[in-house]
Design a protein around this motif. Structure first.
Motif, mmCIF file in Angstrom:
data_model
loop_
_atom_site.group_PDB
_atom_site.id
_atom_site.type_symbol
_atom_site.label_atom_id
_atom_site.label_comp_id
_atom_site.label_asym_id
_atom_site.label_seq_id
_atom_site.Cartn_x
_atom_site.Cartn_y
_atom_site.Cartn_z
ATOM 1 N N TRP A 27 0.818 -1.217 0.000
ATOM 2 C CA TRP A 27 0.000 0.000 0.000
ATOM 3 C C TRP A 27 0.847 1.259 0.000
ATOM 4 O O TRP A 27 0.389 2.319 -0.386
ATOM 5 C CB TRP A 27 -0.922 0.013 1.232
ATOM 6 C CG TRP A 27 -2.165 -0.775 1.016
ATOM 7 C CD1 TRP A 27 -3.168 -0.498 0.146
ATOM 8 C CD2 TRP A 27 -2.517 -1.985 1.667
ATOM 9 N NE1 TRP A 27 -4.143 -1.461 0.215
ATOM 10 C CE2 TRP A 27 -3.770 -2.392 1.142
ATOM 11 C CE3 TRP A 27 -1.913 -2.777 2.635
ATOM 12 C CZ2 TRP A 27 -4.421 -3.548 1.574
ATOM 13 C CZ3 TRP A 27 -2.556 -3.922 3.055
ATOM 14 C CH2 TRP A 27 -3.785 -4.292 2.533
ATOM 15 N N ARG A 28 2.090 1.135 0.490
ATOM 16 C CA ARG A 28 2.986 2.291 0.578
ATOM 17 C C ARG A 28 2.335 3.448 1.338
ATOM 18 O O ARG A 28 2.471 4.613 0.983
ATOM 19 C CB ARG A 28 3.435 2.750 -0.828
ATOM 20 C CG ARG A 28 4.139 1.655 -1.615
ATOM 21 C CD ARG A 28 4.672 2.173 -2.929
ATOM 22 N NE ARG A 28 5.252 1.094 -3.701
ATOM 23 C CZ ARG A 28 6.464 0.594 -3.521
ATOM 24 N NH1 ARG A 28 7.239 1.092 -2.591
ATOM 25 N NH2 ARG A 28 6.906 -0.407 -4.266
ATOM 26 N N ARG A 29 1.598 3.076 2.357
ATOM 27 C CA ARG A 29 0.965 4.088 3.201
ATOM 28 C C ARG A 29 1.317 3.802 4.657
ATOM 29 O O ARG A 29 1.809 2.748 5.008
ATOM 30 C CB ARG A 29 -0.571 4.018 3.052
ATOM 31 C CG ARG A 29 -1.054 4.158 1.617
ATOM 32 C CD ARG A 29 -1.527 5.544 1.336
ATOM 33 N NE ARG A 29 -2.150 5.645 0.026
ATOM 34 C CZ ARG A 29 -3.347 6.151 -0.177
ATOM 35 N NH1 ARG A 29 -4.074 6.571 0.829
ATOM 36 N NH2 ARG A 29 -3.845 6.251 -1.397
ATOM 37 N N SER A 30 1.016 4.737 5.535
ATOM 38 C CA SER A 30 1.203 4.532 6.960
ATOM 39 C C SER A 30 0.065 3.673 7.505
ATOM 40 O O SER A 30 -1.101 3.895 7.191
ATOM 41 C CB SER A 30 1.239 5.874 7.685
ATOM 42 O OG SER A 30 2.332 6.644 7.223
ATOM 43 N N ILE A 31 0.412 2.711 8.343
ATOM 44 C CA ILE A 31 -0.548 1.754 8.863
ATOM 45 C C ILE A 31 -0.522 1.799 10.387
ATOM 46 O O ILE A 31 0.507 2.066 10.998
ATOM 47 C CB ILE A 31 -0.194 0.325 8.376
ATOM 48 C CG1 ILE A 31 -0.160 0.271 6.843
ATOM 49 C CG2 ILE A 31 -1.182 -0.704 8.922
ATOM 50 C CD1 ILE A 31 -1.484 0.530 6.173
ATOM 51 N N SER A 32 -1.651 1.526 11.011
ATOM 52 C CA SER A 32 -1.715 1.488 12.466
ATOM 53 C C SER A 32 -1.355 0.092 12.972
ATOM 54 O O SER A 32 -1.507 -0.907 12.264
ATOM 55 C CB SER A 32 -3.111 1.866 12.958
ATOM 56 O OG SER A 32 -4.041 0.841 12.652
ATOM 57 N N GLU A 33 -0.891 0.014 14.219
ATOM 58 C CA GLU A 33 -0.614 -1.277 14.834
ATOM 59 C C GLU A 33 -1.884 -2.121 14.892
ATOM 60 O O GLU A 33 -1.853 -3.342 14.700
ATOM 61 C CB GLU A 33 -0.051 -1.073 16.234
ATOM 62 C CG GLU A 33 1.323 -0.416 16.260
ATOM 63 C CD GLU A 33 1.836 -0.242 17.676
ATOM 64 O OE1 GLU A 33 1.024 -0.338 18.626
ATOM 65 O OE2 GLU A 33 3.053 -0.025 17.836
ATOM 66 N N ALA A 34 -3.018 -1.467 15.156
ATOM 67 C CA ALA A 34 -4.288 -2.182 15.279
ATOM 68 C C ALA A 34 -4.646 -2.928 13.998
ATOM 69 O O ALA A 34 -5.217 -4.018 14.039
ATOM 70 C CB ALA A 34 -5.409 -1.201 15.646
ATOM 71 N N ALA A 35 -4.306 -2.326 12.841
ATOM 72 C CA ALA A 35 -4.610 -2.980 11.568
ATOM 73 C C ALA A 35 -3.814 -4.274 11.420
ATOM 74 O O ALA A 35 -4.316 -5.267 10.884
ATOM 75 C CB ALA A 35 -4.301 -2.037 10.412
ATOM 76 N N VAL A 36 -2.574 -4.267 11.901
ATOM 77 C CA VAL A 36 -1.746 -5.479 11.835
ATOM 78 C C VAL A 36 -2.327 -6.563 12.738
ATOM 79 O O VAL A 36 -2.417 -7.732 12.356
ATOM 80 C CB VAL A 36 -0.294 -5.166 12.222
ATOM 81 C CG1 VAL A 36 0.552 -6.437 12.219
ATOM 82 C CG2 VAL A 36 0.304 -4.141 11.258
ATOM 83 N N PHE A 37 -2.742 -6.193 13.949
ATOM 84 C CA PHE A 37 -3.324 -7.166 14.869
ATOM 85 C C PHE A 37 -4.629 -7.726 14.317
ATOM 86 O O PHE A 37 -4.921 -8.918 14.453
ATOM 87 C CB PHE A 37 -3.567 -6.528 16.236
ATOM 88 C CG PHE A 37 -2.324 -6.022 16.907
ATOM 89 C CD1 PHE A 37 -1.122 -6.696 16.769
ATOM 90 C CD2 PHE A 37 -2.349 -4.870 17.680
ATOM 91 C CE1 PHE A 37 0.042 -6.237 17.382
ATOM 92 C CE2 PHE A 37 -1.203 -4.406 18.302
ATOM 93 C CZ PHE A 37 -0.004 -5.091 18.142
ATOM 94 N N GLN A 38 -5.415 -6.867 13.686
ATOM 95 C CA GLN A 38 -6.668 -7.304 13.073
ATOM 96 C C GLN A 38 -6.399 -8.359 12.014
ATOM 97 O O GLN A 38 -7.077 -9.387 11.943
ATOM 98 C CB GLN A 38 -7.396 -6.113 12.452
ATOM 99 C CG GLN A 38 -8.704 -6.486 11.745
ATOM 100 C CD GLN A 38 -9.253 -5.348 10.903
ATOM 101 O OE1 GLN A 38 -8.540 -4.383 10.629
ATOM 102 N NE2 GLN A 38 -10.494 -5.460 10.472
ATOM 103 N N CYS A 39 -5.396 -8.098 11.206
ATOM 104 C CA CYS A 39 -5.015 -9.036 10.152
ATOM 105 C C CYS A 39 -4.557 -10.358 10.763
ATOM 106 O O CYS A 39 -4.972 -11.436 10.332
ATOM 107 C CB CYS A 39 -3.900 -8.413 9.309
ATOM 108 S SG CYS A 39 -3.148 -9.520 8.105
#
Length: 212
Positions: A27-39
């Motif tokens: 995505w080449r964008r900034s991501i939140s930690e929560a999004a990683v945990f969700q995944c």
């Protein structure tokens, strides 16, 4: 506001239950930690995770990951066996390395770990659970991890067959380093793998004189 993603929608709904690899980096964008945990929680078959180049907090500010992030990731998906970190200019420390090495890693990629004690990174890996499972290690812009350390890592990890390091030596190699390059290359080839080193290392392996 930070950019939000829906990894389940992206994978086609039901595909999330069988997906083994997820690449946040595309995505080449900034991501939140929560999004990683969700995944991690929502994909039970997930084994390979490519982390994003940048992380942000709820206010949209860039942040560096701390050891707690990796501990939570381990709780969410302890079966991850391939972790690729391509973020640059990060400030992660030795505790992060200890938290990363608790995974049963088959492949590990690290980039620009400037805040870590370079002399501790390899010993931490050697003393961890992943020393018994590691098959591939990639070190990008980790200049302090030289060939002698890579050789120690290969000797201690019986399944490690492929090692990549783009470190650049600013002075000509001394005979001892050349010997380590050759031994590392021989050891990895005996495991049907290969050492992918800097340009100077490749000249040594080919038995050619390095022009610089």
């Amino acid at each position: 506001m930070f950019w939000r993603i829906d990894p389940f929608g992206d994978s086609g709904g039901t595909g999330a239950s069988t997906r083994r690899k997820f690449n946040f980096g595309r995505w080449r964008r900034s991501i939140s930690e929560a999004a990683v945990f969700q995944c991690a929680r929502g994909m039970p078959a997930l084994r390979t995770l490519l982390l994003p180049a940048y992380f942000v907090d709820a206010g949209g500010n860039w942040i560096s990951l701390e050891a707690g992030f990796y501990r939570q990731l381990y709780q969410a998906r302890p079966t991850l066996d391939a972790l690729r970190k391509q973020d640059e200019d990060n400030h992660e420390d030795d505790e992060c390395m200890r938290a990363i090495s608790q995974f049963p890693l088959r492949m590990l990629e690290l980039t620009d770990m400037r805040n870590m004690d370079a002399s501790a990174i390899v010993p931490i890996l050697i003393d961890s659970n992943c020393s018994a499972t590691l098959r591939e290690a990639r070190f990008n812009k980790c200049d302090a991890i030289g060939v002698p350390a890579l050789l120690r890592l290969a000797r201690a990890c019986p399944h490690l067959a492929n090692v990549s390091s783009n470190n650049y030596y600013l002075t000509p190699m001394d005979p001892a380093i050349k010997s380590d390059v050759m031994e590392l290359d021989r050891l990895l080839k005996s495991r049907e793998g290969k050492f992918y080193g800097c340009t100077r290392c490749m000249y040594v392996i080919r038995g050619e004189e390095c022009p610089f």
